[in-house]
Write a protein that holds these residues in place. Structure first.
Motif, PDB file in Angstrom:
ATOM      1  N   ASN A  63      19.879  -4.557  -4.821  1.00  9.30           N
ATOM      2  CA  ASN A  63      19.008  -4.334  -5.974  1.00  9.30           C
ATOM      3  C   ASN A  63      17.724  -3.614  -5.576  1.00  9.30           C
ATOM      4  OD1 ASN A  63      20.698  -5.575  -7.881  1.00  9.30           O
ATOM      5  ND2 ASN A  63      19.902  -7.608  -7.388  1.00  9.30           N
ATOM      6  N   LEU A  64      17.147  -3.998  -4.437  1.00  9.54           N
ATOM      7  CA  LEU A  64      15.912  -3.360  -3.980  1.00  9.54           C
ATOM      8  C   LEU A  64      16.141  -1.875  -3.700  1.00  9.54           C
ATOM      9  CD1 LEU A  64      12.990  -3.411  -3.047  1.00  9.54           C
ATOM     10  CD2 LEU A  64      13.771  -4.245  -0.821  1.00  9.54           C
TER      11      LEU A  64
ATOM     12  N   VAL B 205       5.505  -3.403  -8.593  1.00 10.29           N
ATOM     13  CA  VAL B 205       5.442  -1.965  -8.337  1.00 10.29           C
ATOM     14  C   VAL B 205       6.651  -1.247  -8.946  1.00 10.29           C
ATOM     15  CG1 VAL B 205       5.496  -0.202  -6.526  1.00 10.29           C
ATOM     16  CG2 VAL B 205       4.084  -2.235  -6.239  1.00 10.29           C
ATOM     17  N   LEU B 206       7.813  -1.878  -8.884  1.00 15.56           N
ATOM     18  CA  LEU B 206       9.039  -1.254  -9.389  1.00 15.56           C
ATOM     19  C   LEU B 206       9.161  -1.352 -10.899  1.00 15.56           C
ATOM     20  CD1 LEU B 206      11.444  -2.571  -6.616  1.00 15.56           C
ATOM     21  CD2 LEU B 206      10.679  -0.203  -6.916  1.00 15.56           C
TER      22      LEU B 206
ATOM     23  N   GLY C 290      13.168   4.459  -8.950  1.00 17.98           N
ATOM     24  CA  GLY C 290      11.748   4.689  -9.189  1.00 17.98           C
ATOM     25  C   GLY C 290      11.177   5.864  -8.428  1.00 17.98           C
ATOM     26  N   GLY C 291      12.001   6.519  -7.595  1.00 17.34           N
ATOM     27  CA  GLY C 291      11.547   7.684  -6.857  1.00 17.34           C
ATOM     28  C   GLY C 291      10.666   7.355  -5.663  1.00 17.34           C
TER      29      GLY C 291
ATOM     30  N   ARG D  77      10.081  -0.041 -21.134  1.00 22.53           N
ATOM     31  CA  ARG D  77      10.390  -0.164 -19.711  1.00 22.53           C
ATOM     32  C   ARG D  77       9.107  -0.017 -18.918  1.00 22.53           C
ATOM     33  NH1 ARG D  77      13.728  -2.046 -15.941  1.00 22.53           N
ATOM     34  NH2 ARG D  77      15.547  -1.273 -17.052  1.00 22.53           N
ATOM     35  N   ARG D  78       8.856  -0.965 -18.014  1.00 19.64           N
ATOM     36  CA  ARG D  78       7.705  -0.856 -17.129  1.00 19.64           C
ATOM     37  C   ARG D  78       8.061   0.052 -15.964  1.00 19.64           C
ATOM     38  NH1 ARG D  78       6.080  -6.860 -15.645  1.00 19.64           N
ATOM     39  NH2 ARG D  78       8.311  -6.936 -15.190  1.00 19.64           N
TER      40      ARG D  78
END
Length: 213
Positions: free
Chosen positions: A37-38, A84-85, A45-46, A126-127
């Motif tokens: 997942n990470l 952050v993600l 997220g680039g 979406r964050r």
């Protein structure tokens, strides 16, 4: 109070939520899920490893080890990465085989945003790191005119018309958009919308703004 870590996954009851399961409830499988997942969320997220390390305050070596399925991340580490993600911490813990990758919102679903001469829905939010991205579908009746206030410093809007015609004005510039036309503009200032035609218009907006939480 001691902080939870992936090692506590050895006891299924210690970790409530969608990631609890019977056949795959040991620590090693949970760490594998976190690793997959990470890596997926970082790439989506680039972020490079170095970039994610700088943004989260988590060492690059630690991140590399986590993506390889090694290490024992604390909940504090996972929360810092999730922030952050732009996801909930649970999304890092969700078993890969049940993680939702495709989200579908059917026409008419979402938060109703009906108003005078307008209709539509907030389809999804979406964050994205420090930003919040909102997706709206808007219906605009003929002869409708509205003024929108600033959405905050750094906000912007991205518009795609699907039916009818819509006119948008910002900073003295105006454009009339037909089906298939796209426009983008800073919405950290007053802007106006109007349907000067005699048929209803429909358009989609993606609004990006700084998160307030």
């Amino acid at each position: 109070m001691a902080e939870w870590s992936a090692e506590d996954a050895a006891s299924p009851a210690a970790i409530p939520g969608p990631w609890t399961r019977t056949a795959r409830s040991d620590m090693h499988h949970l760490v594998d899920d976190i690793a997959a997942n990470l890596r997926h969320l970082r790439e989506r997220g680039g972020f490079s490893l170095a970039g994610l390390s700088a943004a989260s305050g988590i060492g690059k070596t630690t991140l590399s080890q986590l993506e390889l399925g090694h290490g024992n991340p604390t909940i504090g580490t996972l929360e810092a990465l999730a922030e952050v993600l732009g996801v909930d911490t649970a999304e890092l813990l969700t078993p890969v085989r049940t993680a939702q990758r495709l989200l579908v919102v059917r026409r008419g679903e979402g938060v109703d945003e009906a108003g005078s001469g307008t209709g539509g829905n907030l389809v999804h939010t979406r964050r994205l790191g420090a930003l919040m991205l909102e997706f709206h579908r808007i219906e605009y009746a003929p002869g409708t005119f509205t003024t929108s206030a600033s959405h905050g410093v750094g906000a912007s809007e991205h518009v795609l018309v699907s039916a009818g015609r819509i006119t948008v004005s910002v900073d003295g510039e105006s454009a009339t958009l037909a089906p298939g036309d796209f426009a983008t503009f800073p919405s950290d200032r007053t802007h106006t919308w109007s349907n000067l035609g005699d048929v209803p218009a429909e358009y989609w907006i993606a609004v990006s703004r700084t998160r307030q939480d």
